[in-house]
Design an enzyme around this catalytic site. Structure first.
Site, short mmCIF file in Angstrom:
data_model
loop_
_atom_site.label_atom_id
_atom_site.label_comp_id
_atom_site.label_asym_id
_atom_site.label_seq_id
_atom_site.Cartn_x
_atom_site.Cartn_y
_atom_site.Cartn_z
N ASP A 99 0.81 -1.23 0.00
CA ASP A 99 0.00 0.00 0.00
C ASP A 99 0.84 1.28 0.00
O ASP A 99 0.35 2.32 0.39
CB ASP A 99 -0.97 0.00 1.19
CG ASP A 99 -0.30 0.33 2.50
OD1 ASP A 99 0.89 -0.03 2.66
OD2 ASP A 99 -0.94 0.95 3.36
N GLU A 100 2.09 1.17 -0.42
CA GLU A 100 2.93 2.37 -0.47
C GLU A 100 3.78 2.40 -1.72
O GLU A 100 4.23 1.36 -2.20
CB GLU A 100 3.89 2.39 0.74
CG GLU A 100 3.22 2.73 2.03
CD GLU A 100 4.22 2.91 3.16
OE1 GLU A 100 5.34 3.40 2.91
OE2 GLU A 100 3.86 2.56 4.29
MG LIG Z 1 -0.72 2.66 4.80
#
Ligand SMILES: [Mg+2]
Length: 389
Positions: A99-100
């Site tokens: 998620d990055e």
């Molecule tokens: Mg996050």
């Protein structure tokens, strides 16, 4: 300029996006096997649930908390969708975990980085029903900190030449690699804020933080030369291979070598505060034919032993011809941010294995790789000795 994107409460948000009955409710993902919360919705956080926290305590502070078991395949799906929006603006995308990621916007002169960031954020929220926070700055370090500063739905832009000013008032824990342990060490020396680190003479800082001093100082001064390394529409992975001195038919030896390669990669992932869910083994036969097989754990991990079983199985599966091998490779993919936090692990066995892994890392960092060996290191070292005799 670099944009750093970081999804807000990713696993919990995906669950809420996928199931409308969970929206607006206090929910948390994880909890069952490891006994800790891996992700909590913002509704749950308002009731005092945070990550990582033991599930039992979370249920005490928030009795109506809805626990959802982690569905990591679903998160990997959402993750791939999420990053496709970044590619609309630049090919230079580095996906660092589920998620990055970073996008280098320097090659796109038509759109301002802050405008692109805004569009990406809106597109993700409209189509996927999840929110992300973003930071824009001239380097990776500052953009990453900026993205995390005002979560959720945060957006912080740090103008060029104001990076140091931006970091100065923040607590030292915002710097990468400053965990609770390092934070305590720095605090004993009276160093609580990044500005103090940036002004401290390097020699004095070395006395406090040892060989980490240089990096800390550079980061505190907002200097970070790391480039955005394009991951080519495929998330970051960790891989390592070994070409054998002579082609081999010795399965035990190849298994040992694969474990050594995996150990090194695990070490690297842990130092970058990452863990992985998927492992692949590739072999190359002496006639150059190649086979790759992969397997995913139920939950991501950064404990070497979780992967030894899969390595053994994958090697057997891949090596189905009676031909000698020339090369073997291990690759970790589906990379997640690094949990678990050892002190909070309820499952005693996992906690112990984490301690072993940490001691192993510390001893090897200080005294070299051969100071402490696992059985496969030993077996390989012994066979080398026999040969040279
Ligand atoms: Mg996050």
């Amino acid at each position: 300029m670099i944009v750093h994107l970081d999804a807000d409460a990713f696993f919990a948000s995906v669950e809420q996006a996928a199931n409308s009955r969970l929206r607006g409710k206090a929910i948390a993902v994880g909890g069952l096997k490891r006994g800790i919360i891996a992700s909590a919705s913002y509704e749950a956080r308002r009731h005092g649930v945070y990550t990582p926290m033991p599930t039992s305590r979370a249920l005490r502070v928030c009795p109506h908390l809805i626990m959802v078991p982690g569905d990591y395949e679903k998160y990997e799906h959402f993750s791939r969708f999420m990053f496709t929006y970044a590619y609309d603006f630049t090919p230079e995308v580095e996906i660092t975990s589920i998620d990055e990621g970073y996008f280098d916007m320097s090659s796109n002169r038509r759109v301002k980085p802050e405008a692109a960031a805004e569009k990406i954020r809106q597109a993700i929220s409209q189509s996927l029903k999840i929110w992300v926070s973003e930071g824009v700055a001239s380097n990776k370090l500052v953009s990453q900190i900026a993205s995390k500063l005002h979560k959720p739905r945060g957006f912080v832009m740090v103008e060029e030449h104001r990076e140091r000013e931006f970091l100065a008032p923040l607590e030292v824990k915002w710097l990468p690699g400053v965990g609770p342990k390092m934070q305590r060490t720095l605090k004993t020396a009276g160093l609580t804020h990044i500005g103090q680190l940036s002004e401290m003479p390097l020699d004095s800082l070395r006395m406090v933080s040892g060989n980490r001093a240089e990096t800390l100082r550079e980061y505190a001064c907002a200097r970070d030369p790391r480039p955005v390394v394009t991951t080519r529409e495929e998330a970051k992975s960790y891989g390592h291979q070994r070409t054998f001195n002579e082609d081999t038919a010795d399965e035990e030896r190849v298994y040992n070598i694969l474990r050594v390669l995996a150990d090194d990669l695990i070490e690297k992932m842990r130092s970058e505060e990452r863990c992985a869910r998927t492992i692949s083994v590739k072999i190359r036969y002496s006639d150059m034919d190649e086979v790759e097989r992969s397997e995913s754990l139920e939950e991501p991990s950064n404990l070497a032993e979780d992967f030894y079983g899969p390595i053994r199985r994958l090697l057997k599966k891949a090596w189905d011809r009676r031909v000698r091998l020339r090369l073997a490779r291990v690759k970790f993919s589906n990379i997640y941010p690094g949990f678990p936090i050892p002190d909070l692990l309820r499952a005693e066995e996992t906690r112990k294995r984490n301690v072993v892994q940490e001691v192993l890392s510390d001893v090897r960092a200080r005294y070299g790789r051969r100071a402490l060996m696992r059985s496969h290191d030993w077996a390989l070292a012994a066979s080398r000795r026999v040969k040279s005799d």
